[in-house]
Enzyme design. Structure first.
Site, short mmCIF file in Angstrom:
data_model
loop_
_atom_site.label_atom_id
_atom_site.label_comp_id
_atom_site.label_asym_id
_atom_site.label_seq_id
_atom_site.Cartn_x
_atom_site.Cartn_y
_atom_site.Cartn_z
N HIS A 146 10.98 20.58 38.00
CA HIS A 146 12.42 20.47 37.83
C HIS A 146 12.79 20.88 36.40
CE1 HIS A 146 12.24 18.75 41.67
NE2 HIS A 146 13.38 18.08 41.62
N LYS A 582 25.05 11.45 41.55
CA LYS A 582 26.12 12.44 41.45
C LYS A 582 27.23 12.14 42.46
CE LYS A 582 26.69 17.46 41.95
NZ LYS A 582 26.86 17.70 43.38
#
Length: 923
Positions: A146, A582
């Site tokens: 990532h 999120k």
């Protein structure tokens, strides 16, 4: 504050300051040598002005700093950014060295492993229960690609060299000549850092990312894990518990080369290439470990006998590998352990040659699996134990057996990940071809799809005929599963164990992947074949809330339940922290993950399977970050029964595992936490009525926080505000990862939040020092709970509930790193005035959250209970703030230009690197 702990902290702080002063002095000398005295003078003026600008009584200083930095020409701005960034390279590594030194300085104090084992001993658990846990204990750390590590490998390597030199400099055996020699070499490395480009010229490929992961695994193989496992075994032995040498209490995994979700660069060919490189490195490491045994195991049959088993093994080796006997049979005729090692080394070499040639395994001549290698090593172990060689067997030989078991011949077990919807697209092609599209697969409800897929999984018929020509997703998906089968055939079943289905919303998503695996022979329930495990990844709040029913539906399906049984009755479930944050904010995200764990625990117990939770944690608190040991201990009771998986991502990998001593400390804390959570947290520590009371309060806190967060991100103007006040749009030009920052389907014109991945969402907020994902809504949630009369319960939760206390502690850290004075300058310079009220809402919630956190912990200031950390972060601000000021100016210039000036873009991207490096946790 006073007392021994404070005194130790002061001593440690002074030592750290000395080292930072040294490396900063060397950096200054480098600047003079390479850029001239004027550059160093400018750096010092800006640093002094930056420090003065933080004085609340001198607000004009901030405007003065802003004016000076805004007027710089591009070349000077670039040099200045690089100078302050270089400071963070040096300061970061000095801090890492001193964190590692804490363990050395406290060598006389019991470490976390010993404390955990003493706690277990005091609990008086039955010996059989302890032994059973040891047999299934497994902390698996999964290294991912990532993209949050902004520092190039070239600079990371030099930072590691600086760490080695700083450690040598403080060696008590070093004399003045030694120290001067170290300082000369330090100066050379600082020069090299200055002359090395901070930016990657090209986006790394998955193969590049895999080599980066292997770099850290190599260090763990040789310098860290053998001693850790040896110490764990010795500590357990003191309480009468045996850690079998083939046990795997710590293992490693990787997503690099296997994570296909949204990354078109991860192809089947890449997956096989990465696995091949890992195998080559693992065989080299194992070869080196066995070669060390050749030097060690010098026992002679003139002095000590050997077992009948070793005698028989050597005879079989002689017949299978006569060339080895011809070379070493006479030389080591009376040294049977060395002779056995020579046979092992030849088999390792043959294994590598066979892989190079792509030939099938040859029994007796090489190793088809790690188990075969371990069998050979254990033959020697048994012989030593039977012939007065117990000390050697339980130390030198066991260390090799343990590390070979931990890393195997794959170095790290790869997980493969793909998006749930792609499996359905492929199956629609296959089913509609058979059924004539009546009814179309794509129009079936989830329940009907699950029923269809369940029946198909249990059958033996193929969906695809040999003559059928596949295209699109159907071809790609079957090619993927064929790649997995090829990998298992070539490298063994430990090469890939788990297939992760991202965005899992129902049982049909998991059954779809299993049916496709059946098509290529990975699954065949009629023949009791299950070579792959399937892992639902629950990423949004809605998915987390359905975790229990989803798992219950899966395990209630006879075919799927049989699949799990064939996989050892282990069901893995992955929990995603990033997208839930999120989507719903940090409070609701973590609370729903906590509740999902409870539901999954209860369902797994009902179906009598072992639940292995896989925590997809990122580096920042907004993506599940924070101390790993605390996170493990904060899980609900009964959820951890020996086995757990946790991702390690981006900059966290270099921060935790870059230095051997630091890597040891982090692994020790995490392993101790797994032991404690598995053995001492099987039942609730408080009455269930208390849990019910806490749950009631957390529901209120979560509800209030969620409402506040959704009101912010749901504002239709939020996309414009986020893009304007952060460099998120410019991040795509930063070559830090092989994966695109937006999900598939989000084209260049799609700048909405839905298509934006969670990493750039967090990264962007962090750059502008707003760090909204790490704290927003927490204050509103706690305030609502207090307004409803839960103040006393909140205080009790903070005192007695590990989950809540850890949550608040992590939020406090992010609040301190948040700097809305800096953020306000981004807003005033870059954001349309019609959007400024959004910033004011952010600032108001920040004030509220700070007030509520301080009310909970009883302090006057954030991080008052971590004086050294607070002081360290404050010192950093004097170097970090100028980069933020420069970034604001450069963002403005880039956005006002036609975007074609490569030097302007370079300067801007250098500020992104510098801020990420200064704040440490970026994504």
């Amino acid at each position: 504050m006073s007392g021994p702990g404070h005194a130790d902290e002061e001593v440690a702080g002074e030592a750290l300051r000395r080292d930072i002063h040294l490396v900063v002095q060397l950096l200054g000398e480098t600047l003079v040598r390479h850029e001239g005295r004027d550059t160093l003078d400018l750096v010092e003026r800006v640093r002094a002005l930056s420090k003065a600008a933080r004085d609340p009584d001198s607000p004009a200083r901030a405007d003065q700093l802003d004016a000076q930095l805004s007027d710089l020409d591009l070349a000077t701005a670039t040099r200045l950014v690089r100078a302050f960034s270089a400071y963070f390279h040096l300061a970061n590594i000095a801090e890492q060295v001193h964190r590692a030194d804490e363990r050395t300085q406290l060598a006389d104090v019991e470490g976390p492993l010993i404390r955990a084992i003493e706690d277990v001993e005091r609990a008086g658990l039955p010996a059989a229960e302890l032994q059973a846990l040891m047999d299934r204990l497994e902390l698996r750390l999964v290294l991912t690609a990532h993209p949050t590590e902004v520092v190039r490998q070239s600079i990371l390597t030099k930072r590691h060299r600086i760490a080695e030199l700083l450690e040598r400099r403080t060696d008590p055996r070093a004399n003045e000549d030694d120290r001067r020699r170290v300082e000369r070499e330090l100066a050379e490395v600082v020069d090299l850092i200055w002359q090395t480009d901070d930016l990657r010229q090209n986006r790394p490929t998955p193969v590049d990312e895999a080599r980066n992961v292997v770099f850290y695994l190599d260090h763990l193989f040789g310098a860290v894990l053998p001693d850790l496992l040896d110490d764990l075994a010795a500590s357990l032995a003191r309480i009468g518990v045996d850690l079998p040498p083939r046990a795997r209490p710590v293992r490693f995994g990787t997503w690099v080369g296997g994570d296909r979700d949204g990354n078109p660069n991860v192809t089947p060919a890449v997956t096989l290439h990465v696995l091949g490189e890992q195998r080559v490195r693992a065989l080299r490491n194992l070869t080196a470990a066995v070669q060390d045994l050749v030097s060690t195991l010098s026992m002679s049959t003139r002095i000590a006998a050997i077992s009948a088993g070793l005698t028989a093994s050597l005879e079989a080796d002689r017949l299978a590998l006569p060339e080895v006997h011809a070379r070493f049979g006479v030389l080591n005729a009376e040294e049977p352990y060395r002779l056995k090692c020579s046979y092992i080394l030849q088999r390792l070499a043959n294994t590598r040659h066979r892989l190079d040639e792509g030939a099938p395994p040859r029994p007796q001549l090489e190793y088809a699996s790690t188990a075969e290698l371990l069998d050979d090593l254990e033959v020697m172990r048994t012989s030593l134990l039977e012939n007065r060689g117990g000390l050697v067997a339980r130390h030198s030989l066991d260390k090799v057996i343990r590390v070979a078991a931990a890393f195997g011949m794959s170095l790290a077990t790869m997980d493969v990940r793909e998006h749930a919807e792609r499996h359905h697209v492929a199956l629609a092609f296959l089913f509609d071809r058979i059924n004539g599209g009546t009814p179309p697969y794509g129009e079936l409800s989830r329940a009907d799809r699950a029923k269809l897929l369940s029946a198909e999984l249990a059958s033996a018929r193929p969906l695809k005929s040999p003559a059928a020509r596949l295209t699109g997703d159907a071809e790609e998906m079957l090619s993927l599963f064929e790649t997995v089968r090829t990998a298992l055939d070539r490298y063994g079943d430990e090469a890939i164990e788990s297939y992760v289905i991202s965005m899992t919303k129902g049982a049909d998503d998991v059954l779809a992947a299993a049916v496709l695996a059946r098509e290529v022979g990975l699954i065949d329930l009629t023949a009791d074949v299950a070579r792959l495990g399937f892992v639902p990844l629950l990423e949004t709040v809605d998915e987390l809330r359905q975790a229990g029913p989803l798992l219950d539906e899966l395990l209630s399906d006879p075919g799927y339940r049989r699949l799990v049984e064939l996989r050892g009755d282990v069901q893995e479930v992955m929990l995603g922290y990033s997208d839930s944050n999120k989507d719903a904010g940090i409070t609701t995200s973590l609370w729903e993950i906590h509740r999902a764990q409870r539901a999954l625990r209860d369902v797994a117990q009902e179906h009598k399977v072992l639940l292995r939770l896989f925590h997809g944690r990122g580096g920042t608190v907004g993506r599940g970050g924070g101390p790993t040991g605390d996170a493990i201990l904060a899980q609900p009771y009964g959820t951890l029964d020996g086995a757990i998986k946790i991702t390690e991502q981006g900059e966290v990998i270099s921060d935790k595992y870059g230095l051997p001593t630091l890597a040891r400390r982090n692994l020790e804390f995490a392993t101790a936490a797994v032991l404690q959570a598995s053995l001492l947290h099987r039942e609730s520590r408080v009455p269930h009525r208390v849990i019910d009371d806490w749950d009631e309060v957390m529901d209120v806190v979560s509800s209030g926080a969620h409402a506040s967060y959704r009101a912010l991100v749901g504002d239709p103007r939020m996309v414009d505000y986020f893009r304007a006040s952060t460099p998120v749009d410019e991040l795509a030009a930063l070559n830090i990862g092989s994966r695109p920052i937006r999900r598939a389907g989000g084209g260049a014109a799609d700048h909405g939040l839905d298509s934006l991945r969670a990493i750039p969402w967090v990264f962007g907020w962090t750059q502008s020092r707003q760090i909204v994902p790490g704290w927003f809504g927490v204050g509103a949630g706690i305030e609502r709970a207090r307004a409803e009369g839960f103040s006393d319960r909140l205080k009790g939760m903070h005192r007695d509930w590990h989950f809540f206390r850890t949550f608040v502690s992590n939020v406090e850290m992010v609040l301190f790193k948040t700097d809305l004075d800096i953020a306000r300058r981004y807003v005033e310079r870059l954001v349309d005035p019609s959007l400024h009220d959004i910033f004011e809402r952010i600032a108001e919630e920040h004030r509220r959250t700070v007030a509520q956190v301080l009310w909970l912990n009883g302090n006057d200031r954030l991080l008052d209970h971590h004086a050294l950390l607070r002081q360290t972060l404050e010192v950093r601000d004097a170097y970090l703030d100028p980069i933020n000021y420069l970034q604001i100016s450069l963002l403005s210039r880039v956005r006002d230009s036609d975007g074609d000036d490569p030097e302007l873009w370079r300067a801007l991207l250098l500020t992104v690197n510098g801020i990420a490096n200064g704040l440490r946790n970026t994504g």
